[in-house]
Design a protein around this motif. Structure first.
Motif, PDB file in Angstrom:
ATOM      1  N   PRO A   1      -4.384  10.004  -2.181  1.00 40.51           N
ATOM      2  CA  PRO A   1      -4.452   8.740  -2.922  1.00 40.51           C
ATOM      3  C   PRO A   1      -3.640   7.635  -2.254  1.00 40.51           C
ATOM      4  N   LEU A   2      -4.190   6.448  -2.302  1.00 42.61           N
ATOM      5  CA  LEU A   2      -3.472   5.240  -1.925  1.00 42.61           C
ATOM      6  C   LEU A   2      -3.376   4.374  -3.172  1.00 42.61           C
ATOM      7  N   ARG A   3      -2.247   3.739  -3.342  1.00 46.36           N
ATOM      8  CA  ARG A   3      -2.077   2.840  -4.475  1.00 46.36           C
ATOM      9  C   ARG A   3      -1.794   1.443  -3.942  1.00 46.36           C
ATOM     10  N   PHE A   4      -2.619   0.491  -4.330  1.00 40.45           N
ATOM     11  CA  PHE A   4      -2.458  -0.894  -3.911  1.00 40.45           C
ATOM     12  C   PHE A   4      -1.790  -1.662  -5.044  1.00 40.45           C
TER      13      PHE A   4
ATOM     14  N   VAL B   1       0.876  -1.164   0.000  1.00 41.52           N
ATOM     15  CA  VAL B   1       0.000   0.000   0.000  1.00 41.52           C
ATOM     16  C   VAL B   1       0.914   1.214   0.000  1.00 41.52           C
ATOM     17  N   LEU B   2       0.890   1.951  -1.089  1.00 43.56           N
ATOM     18  CA  LEU B   2       1.761   3.107  -1.240  1.00 43.56           C
ATOM     19  C   LEU B   2       0.974   4.379  -0.962  1.00 43.56           C
ATOM     20  N   GLY B   3       1.572   5.285  -0.194  1.00 40.09           N
ATOM     21  CA  GLY B   3       0.933   6.546   0.155  1.00 40.09           C
ATOM     22  C   GLY B   3       0.379   6.563   1.562  1.00 40.09           C
ATOM     23  N   GLU B   4       0.509   5.477   2.265  1.00 38.90           N
ATOM     24  CA  GLU B   4      -0.055   5.364   3.608  1.00 38.90           C
ATOM     25  C   GLU B   4       0.674   6.237   4.625  1.00 38.90           C
ATOM     26  N   ALA B   5       1.983   6.387   4.477  1.00 38.01           N
ATOM     27  CA  ALA B   5       2.762   7.124   5.471  1.00 38.01           C
ATOM     28  C   ALA B   5       2.349   8.585   5.582  1.00 38.01           C
TER      29      ALA B   5
ATOM     30  N   TYR C   1       8.267 -15.542  -1.010  1.00 35.14           N
ATOM     31  CA  TYR C   1       7.375 -14.400  -0.777  1.00 35.14           C
ATOM     32  C   TYR C   1       8.116 -13.096  -1.077  1.00 35.14           C
ATOM     33  N   PHE C   2       9.312 -12.948  -0.539  1.00 35.80           N
ATOM     34  CA  PHE C   2      10.057 -11.712  -0.751  1.00 35.80           C
ATOM     35  C   PHE C   2      10.600 -11.601  -2.181  1.00 35.80           C
ATOM     36  N   ALA C   3      10.808 -12.730  -2.846  1.00 35.25           N
ATOM     37  CA  ALA C   3      11.183 -12.694  -4.254  1.00 35.25           C
ATOM     38  C   ALA C   3      10.009 -12.156  -5.081  1.00 35.25           C
ATOM     39  N   GLU C   4       8.785 -12.498  -4.698  1.00 37.30           N
ATOM     40  CA  GLU C   4       7.595 -11.997  -5.391  1.00 37.30           C
ATOM     41  C   GLU C   4       7.306 -10.545  -5.012  1.00 37.30           C
ATOM     42  N   LEU C   5       7.607 -10.163  -3.781  1.00 37.24           N
ATOM     43  CA  LEU C   5       7.349  -8.804  -3.320  1.00 37.24           C
ATOM     44  C   LEU C   5       8.337  -7.811  -3.929  1.00 37.24           C
ATOM     45  N   GLY C   6       9.559  -8.234  -4.178  1.00 37.60           N
ATOM     46  CA  GLY C   6      10.603  -7.355  -4.703  1.00 37.60           C
ATOM     47  C   GLY C   6      10.204  -6.566  -5.942  1.00 37.60           C
ATOM     48  N   PRO C   7       9.720  -7.207  -6.998  1.00 31.21           N
ATOM     49  CA  PRO C   7       9.341  -6.469  -8.198  1.00 31.21           C
ATOM     50  C   PRO C   7       8.184  -5.479  -7.982  1.00 31.21           C
ATOM     51  N   LEU C   8       7.354  -5.714  -6.955  1.00 31.46           N
ATOM     52  CA  LEU C   8       6.254  -4.798  -6.684  1.00 31.46           C
ATOM     53  C   LEU C   8       6.748  -3.441  -6.185  1.00 31.46           C
TER      54      LEU C   8
END
Length: 172
Positions: free
Chosen positions: A133-136, A87-91, A163-170
């Motif tokens: 805005p929040l970007r999921f 979730v980007l923009g939450e901070a 899991y972290f290999a899949e999260l990395g490209p995100l």
């Protein structure tokens, strides 16, 4: 929704949480919940929140810490997939640096499980989050790894790495 016991101990928050069906994130309750139904787990917590404050609300950096494995252990135990989500923009939704004391906050997270002093200030100076805005970003499901002749810890480690290999490209 599972929440930390520190959150469920505050009088008004505890009542609202009970009304909303929030449960303790303790190991036994979390394992039973994950085994019974789809569950939203947010790995990390207060320690990552302290680091996010240090980055600043307008920072474009994404903090992903990969030390925690409890959420992977729960998924492996239940035979459930993990779906990486950012979730980007939450901070930028709350300002929490009214009192700038990062060392005190980091120490209190370790001792108490939550940061002290903690004053979330959002819209109109209250606890409601600011608008914006929040970007999921959602990745592909990661199923528990199959490890030939491996211990349960080997399965958790392999699933955690996947899991972290899949999260990395995100993140990029």
């Amino acid at each position: 929704i599972l929440a930390a016991d520190a959150v469920l101990g505050a009088p008004v928050i505890r009542d609202l949480a009970a009304w909303a069906g929030v449960r303790s994130v303790g190991r036994a309750v979390a394992a039973a919940t994950v085994a019974a139904r789809p569950t939203l787990l947010i790995p990390g917590g207060q320690a990552e929140l302290v680091h996010t404050w240090r980055l600043g609300a307008r920072s474009e950096l994404v903090l992903v810490r990969g030390r925690r494995k409890g959420f992977v252990r729960l998924a492996v135990g239940a035979g459930s997939p993990l779906v990486p989500v950012l979730v980007l923009g939450e901070a930028g939704r709350h300002h929490t640096e009214i009192v700038h004391a990062p060392a005190l906050k980091a120490a209190s997270v370790g001792a108490l499980g939550f940061p002290v002093p903690f004053f979330p200030v959002g819209r109109w100076g209250g606890p409601l989050p600011r608008r914006g805005p929040l970007r999921f970003v959602i990745g592909r499901p990661v199923w528990p790894a199959e490890v030939a002749d491996g211990s349960p810890d080997d399965v958790v480690d392999a699933t955690h790495a996947a899991y972290f290999a899949e999260l990395g490209p995100l993140v990029g």
